[in-house]
Design a protein around this motif. Sequence first.
Motif, PDB file in Angstrom:
ATOM      1  N   ILE A 232      33.923  38.547  50.219  1.00  0.00           N
ATOM      2  CA  ILE A 232      33.623  39.712  49.375  1.00  0.00           C
ATOM      3  C   ILE A 232      34.237  40.973  49.968  1.00  0.00           C
ATOM      4  CG2 ILE A 232      31.413  40.293  50.463  1.00  0.00           C
ATOM      5  CD1 ILE A 232      32.344  40.546  46.716  1.00  0.00           C
ATOM      6  N   ALA A 233      34.291  41.070  51.296  1.00  0.00           N
ATOM      7  CA  ALA A 233      34.892  42.247  51.926  1.00  0.00           C
ATOM      8  C   ALA A 233      36.395  42.312  51.629  1.00  0.00           C
ATOM      9  CB  ALA A 233      34.656  42.214  53.438  1.00  0.00           C
ATOM     10  N   VAL A 234      37.078  41.171  51.760  1.00  0.00           N
ATOM     11  CA  VAL A 234      38.520  41.149  51.486  1.00  0.00           C
ATOM     12  C   VAL A 234      38.788  41.437  50.014  1.00  0.00           C
ATOM     13  CG1 VAL A 234      40.591  39.707  51.450  1.00  0.00           C
ATOM     14  CG2 VAL A 234      39.031  39.590  53.397  1.00  0.00           C
ATOM     15  N   SER A 235      37.973  40.874  49.134  1.00  0.00           N
ATOM     16  CA  SER A 235      38.161  41.077  47.699  1.00  0.00           C
ATOM     17  C   SER A 235      38.019  42.551  47.328  1.00  0.00           C
ATOM     18  CB  SER A 235      37.151  40.246  46.912  1.00  0.00           C
ATOM     19  OG  SER A 235      37.232  40.515  45.535  1.00  0.00           O
ATOM     20  N   LEU A 236      36.956  43.181  47.783  1.00  0.00           N
ATOM     21  CA  LEU A 236      36.724  44.581  47.429  1.00  0.00           C
ATOM     22  C   LEU A 236      37.771  45.493  48.048  1.00  0.00           C
ATOM     23  CD1 LEU A 236      32.829  44.799  47.667  1.00  0.00           C
ATOM     24  CD2 LEU A 236      34.242  44.742  45.605  1.00  0.00           C
ATOM     25  N   PHE A 237      38.150  45.219  49.308  1.00  0.00           N
ATOM     26  CA  PHE A 237      39.158  46.062  49.947  1.00  0.00           C
ATOM     27  C   PHE A 237      40.497  45.948  49.220  1.00  0.00           C
ATOM     28  CE2 PHE A 237      42.656  46.811  52.891  1.00  0.00           C
ATOM     29  CZ  PHE A 237      42.348  48.098  53.313  1.00  0.00           C
ATOM     30  N   ALA A 238      40.881  44.726  48.849  1.00  0.00           N
ATOM     31  CA  ALA A 238      42.149  44.532  48.143  1.00  0.00           C
ATOM     32  C   ALA A 238      42.152  45.280  46.812  1.00  0.00           C
ATOM     33  CB  ALA A 238      42.403  43.042  47.920  1.00  0.00           C
ATOM     34  N   LEU A 239      41.037  45.225  46.105  1.00  0.00           N
ATOM     35  CA  LEU A 239      40.940  45.917  44.820  1.00  0.00           C
ATOM     36  C   LEU A 239      41.043  47.424  44.995  1.00  0.00           C
ATOM     37  CD1 LEU A 239      40.431  45.972  41.780  1.00  0.00           C
ATOM     38  CD2 LEU A 239      37.968  45.863  42.267  1.00  0.00           C
ATOM     39  N   LEU A 240      40.278  47.967  45.946  1.00  0.00           N
ATOM     40  CA  LEU A 240      40.295  49.413  46.165  1.00  0.00           C
ATOM     41  C   LEU A 240      41.663  49.884  46.655  1.00  0.00           C
ATOM     42  CD1 LEU A 240      36.775  49.781  47.824  1.00  0.00           C
ATOM     43  CD2 LEU A 240      37.440  50.486  45.514  1.00  0.00           C
ATOM     44  N   PHE A 241      42.272  49.109  47.544  1.00  0.00           N
ATOM     45  CA  PHE A 241      43.604  49.448  48.040  1.00  0.00           C
ATOM     46  C   PHE A 241      44.603  49.516  46.891  1.00  0.00           C
ATOM     47  CE2 PHE A 241      47.816  48.051  49.425  1.00  0.00           C
ATOM     48  CZ  PHE A 241      48.076  48.940  50.452  1.00  0.00           C
ATOM     49  N   ALA A 242      44.579  48.538  46.013  1.00  0.00           N
ATOM     50  CA  ALA A 242      45.520  48.509  44.891  1.00  0.00           C
ATOM     51  C   ALA A 242      45.299  49.684  43.944  1.00  0.00           C
ATOM     52  CB  ALA A 242      45.387  47.181  44.139  1.00  0.00           C
ATOM     53  N   VAL A 243      44.035  50.000  43.665  1.00  0.00           N
ATOM     54  CA  VAL A 243      43.736  51.108  42.755  1.00  0.00           C
ATOM     55  C   VAL A 243      44.170  52.439  43.357  1.00  0.00           C
ATOM     56  CG1 VAL A 243      41.865  52.409  41.669  1.00  0.00           C
ATOM     57  CG2 VAL A 243      41.852  49.914  41.581  1.00  0.00           C
ATOM     58  N   ILE A 244      43.856  52.637  44.640  1.00  0.00           N
ATOM     59  CA  ILE A 244      44.161  53.916  45.285  1.00  0.00           C
ATOM     60  C   ILE A 244      45.667  54.106  45.448  1.00  0.00           C
ATOM     61  CG2 ILE A 244      43.914  55.249  47.421  1.00  0.00           C
ATOM     62  CD1 ILE A 244      41.134  53.844  47.714  1.00  0.00           C
ATOM     63  N   SER A 252      53.785  48.786  39.486  1.00  0.00           N
ATOM     64  CA  SER A 252      54.619  47.585  39.570  1.00  0.00           C
ATOM     65  C   SER A 252      55.012  47.250  41.004  1.00  0.00           C
ATOM     66  CB  SER A 252      55.888  47.767  38.735  1.00  0.00           C
ATOM     67  OG  SER A 252      56.658  48.870  39.194  1.00  0.00           O
ATOM     68  N   ASN A 253      54.567  48.059  41.962  1.00  0.00           N
ATOM     69  CA  ASN A 253      54.867  47.804  43.366  1.00  0.00           C
ATOM     70  C   ASN A 253      54.290  46.445  43.793  1.00  0.00           C
ATOM     71  OD1 ASN A 253      53.758  48.038  46.383  1.00  0.00           O
ATOM     72  ND2 ASN A 253      55.584  49.329  46.212  1.00  0.00           N
ATOM     73  N   GLY A 254      55.050  45.708  44.609  1.00  0.00           N
ATOM     74  CA  GLY A 254      54.614  44.374  45.021  1.00  0.00           C
ATOM     75  C   GLY A 254      53.302  44.365  45.769  1.00  0.00           C
ATOM     76  N   TRP A 255      53.099  45.354  46.647  1.00  0.00           N
ATOM     77  CA  TRP A 255      51.848  45.430  47.399  1.00  0.00           C
ATOM     78  C   TRP A 255      50.658  45.700  46.475  1.00  0.00           C
ATOM     79  CZ3 TRP A 255      51.132  43.935  52.271  1.00  0.00           C
ATOM     80  CH2 TRP A 255      52.248  43.866  53.111  1.00  0.00           C
ATOM     81  N   VAL A 256      50.870  46.545  45.480  1.00  0.00           N
ATOM     82  CA  VAL A 256      49.790  46.864  44.539  1.00  0.00           C
ATOM     83  C   VAL A 256      49.439  45.630  43.710  1.00  0.00           C
ATOM     84  CG1 VAL A 256      49.158  48.264  42.546  1.00  0.00           C
ATOM     85  CG2 VAL A 256      50.404  49.305  44.455  1.00  0.00           C
ATOM     86  N   ILE A 257      50.450  44.966  43.171  1.00  0.00           N
ATOM     87  CA  ILE A 257      50.194  43.737  42.403  1.00  0.00           C
ATOM     88  C   ILE A 257      49.532  42.682  43.288  1.00  0.00           C
ATOM     89  CG2 ILE A 257      51.297  41.823  41.182  1.00  0.00           C
ATOM     90  CD1 ILE A 257      53.448  43.806  40.259  1.00  0.00           C
ATOM     91  N   GLY A 258      50.043  42.549  44.518  1.00  0.00           N
ATOM     92  CA  GLY A 258      49.434  41.602  45.454  1.00  0.00           C
ATOM     93  C   GLY A 258      47.987  41.923  45.748  1.00  0.00           C
ATOM     94  N   GLY A 259      47.655  43.228  45.799  1.00  0.00           N
ATOM     95  CA  GLY A 259      46.265  43.628  46.022  1.00  0.00           C
ATOM     96  C   GLY A 259      45.349  43.164  44.906  1.00  0.00           C
ATOM     97  N   PHE A 260      45.790  43.338  43.668  1.00  0.00           N
ATOM     98  CA  PHE A 260      44.975  42.886  42.534  1.00  0.00           C
ATOM     99  C   PHE A 260      44.821  41.361  42.541  1.00  0.00           C
ATOM    100  CE2 PHE A 260      46.327  47.003  40.518  1.00  0.00           C
ATOM    101  CZ  PHE A 260      45.041  47.534  40.400  1.00  0.00           C
ATOM    102  N   ILE A 261      45.903  40.651  42.842  1.00  0.00           N
ATOM    103  CA  ILE A 261      45.829  39.187  42.895  1.00  0.00           C
ATOM    104  C   ILE A 261      44.876  38.733  44.000  1.00  0.00           C
ATOM    105  CG2 ILE A 261      47.149  37.084  43.374  1.00  0.00           C
ATOM    106  CD1 ILE A 261      49.567  38.447  42.070  1.00  0.00           C
ATOM    107  N   ALA A 262      44.985  39.359  45.171  1.00  0.00           N
ATOM    108  CA  ALA A 262      44.111  38.998  46.288  1.00  0.00           C
ATOM    109  C   ALA A 262      42.649  39.284  45.949  1.00  0.00           C
ATOM    110  CB  ALA A 262      44.518  39.766  47.544  1.00  0.00           C
ATOM    111  N   ALA A 263      42.402  40.385  45.233  1.00  0.00           N
ATOM    112  CA  ALA A 263      41.028  40.723  44.854  1.00  0.00           C
ATOM    113  C   ALA A 263      40.419  39.623  43.992  1.00  0.00           C
ATOM    114  CB  ALA A 263      41.007  42.061  44.113  1.00  0.00           C
TER     115      ALA A 263
END
Length: 545
Positions: A232-244, A252-263
């Motif tokens: 749950i910690a990794v999921s929430l952090f990935a989501l917040l990182f991608a949004v911020i 469309s940045n790869g890191w941002v898309i990857g953050g949503f996928i990881a979440a």
Amino acid sequence: MSTVANAQAGSRAAVHTPFLTPGTRVATALAVLLAQVGLAIPAVLNGLFQEDLHTTSAQLTWISDAFLVPVTLLELTFGVLGDLFGRKRLLIGGSLLMAIGEGLSVLTPRAGASNTGAISLLWTGQALTGIGAAVIFPTTLAMVAAGTHTVRDRARGIAIWAAALSSGGFVSPLLGGLVTKLHWGGSETAVWRWAFVAVGILALISMAVATLAQNSSAPEGRSLDWGGQITIAVSLFALLFAVIQGSTWGWSNGWVIGGFIAAVLFFALFITAERRSPAPLLRLELFRSRAFSVNSIITVIGMFAFLGTAYTTSIRLSAIQGFSPMKTAIAFVLLQGFALVLMPLTAKVIHSYNPRWALGGGFLLISAGDLWAATRPASDLSIWPIVGPLVLIGIGFAFALSGVTAVAVNTVPGHLAGMASGTTSQLRDFGFTLGPAVIGAIALSRAATDIQNKLAASPAVQSALAAFDKSAPPEVAGAVHSGPLGANAIPGNPLKALAFAALDHAYAMGYVVCGVAALVAAVLAAAGLSGTGHRPLVTEESLAD
């Protein structure tokens, strides 16, 4: 007689806790006020951070989110630790962590040729402070729930807790405004560090008062559940990182898309881990209750709307209009002071009436206030045009906060108070964290597009900018970080005049987004919580079905 205690009587796991002592009431109220002061203090200082540290818009967002992200990630975990090892210890430790974190923030140097080192130290200090707050929020609410055994006492205890939390939201800007106004031998922009000194002192006082609190715990059926905590910690952090970061790097940045996928991936792993765990971090069976599930959704959406509103107001007053921290503090008194003033009324409402009326009515007022504020232009360089909207939002928040807390705590068996408190706190602060991140992303993207379009369409503006040695279309952050865009900054500078108008329109859209979100929360409360009374809607027997 219908009491919370009666509904708990059949549970072997329920742990009897004496009624709250005066020392516990004072300690929990002071601690949650401290945690909320720490959460809200950066908002009123945004303008000074920009001037002193030369922050970009993304760096400014991360100053607040460096605090909020660990709060969101760790509250469920600390709910478990309090159940296992005793909540009094955590209360003391959380206050100590906040004192240490604020001490690190005070050491932030002024920005030189590069502001990276200064910002990194400030982020570290705020992250450590956020960990301390992550301890305090669920621990204090669990202590209140464990020590109140009738509907009347619990309603009063929750109202006091909610009033203390909300009071922190207006004490912090008053505190920030006061210390920056006094200067104390520092430059006008550098004295924001004294605000963190004051919060650190308050944390030490809270730690001392916490020694007077009674202890409580509920260890049966609880464990650290490492699989659940990590996923749950990794999921929430990935989501917040991608949004911020999406607003800065592009969606469309790869890191941002990857953050949503990881979440999404790690949230699925969290669900799997909780279903298999013999002592899960969060019992998924709780969501069989419609009231608990709907209230969880309302909490995220509604708290997003409220803190998004507070963030929009902070940026409008401090970074756009150039108000002083003390003048900006007036807005936060209106936004969060009513919870204290109306505490007897909110306690009566959540005790005597269906909680959906407090929730639905509260969020409806927030929605009306937001949509009204969106019509007030920032070009009127006064706080008076938004006083009326802020009053509506503040009154609405007083009822909404008490309502979501009461429904969450009252719909579970007593021995799950720590889990319910941790879940409620995490959902509330997840919504709080999304507020600045999403509103900042929407507003800055809109403002950047507006500036670029106007530059491309207006040769006159381009010629004027050339006279200022501005040879290329600016980013919004570049237009802002050189100082607030208030009246004194505009004359003769077409770039700042353009940025002022663009940001005014962009953050008006922020109010609209928050208003719509609050309206959705109000509709969900009215439609989804019908029939919800004060009885616990989830019992040990229903969890076993």
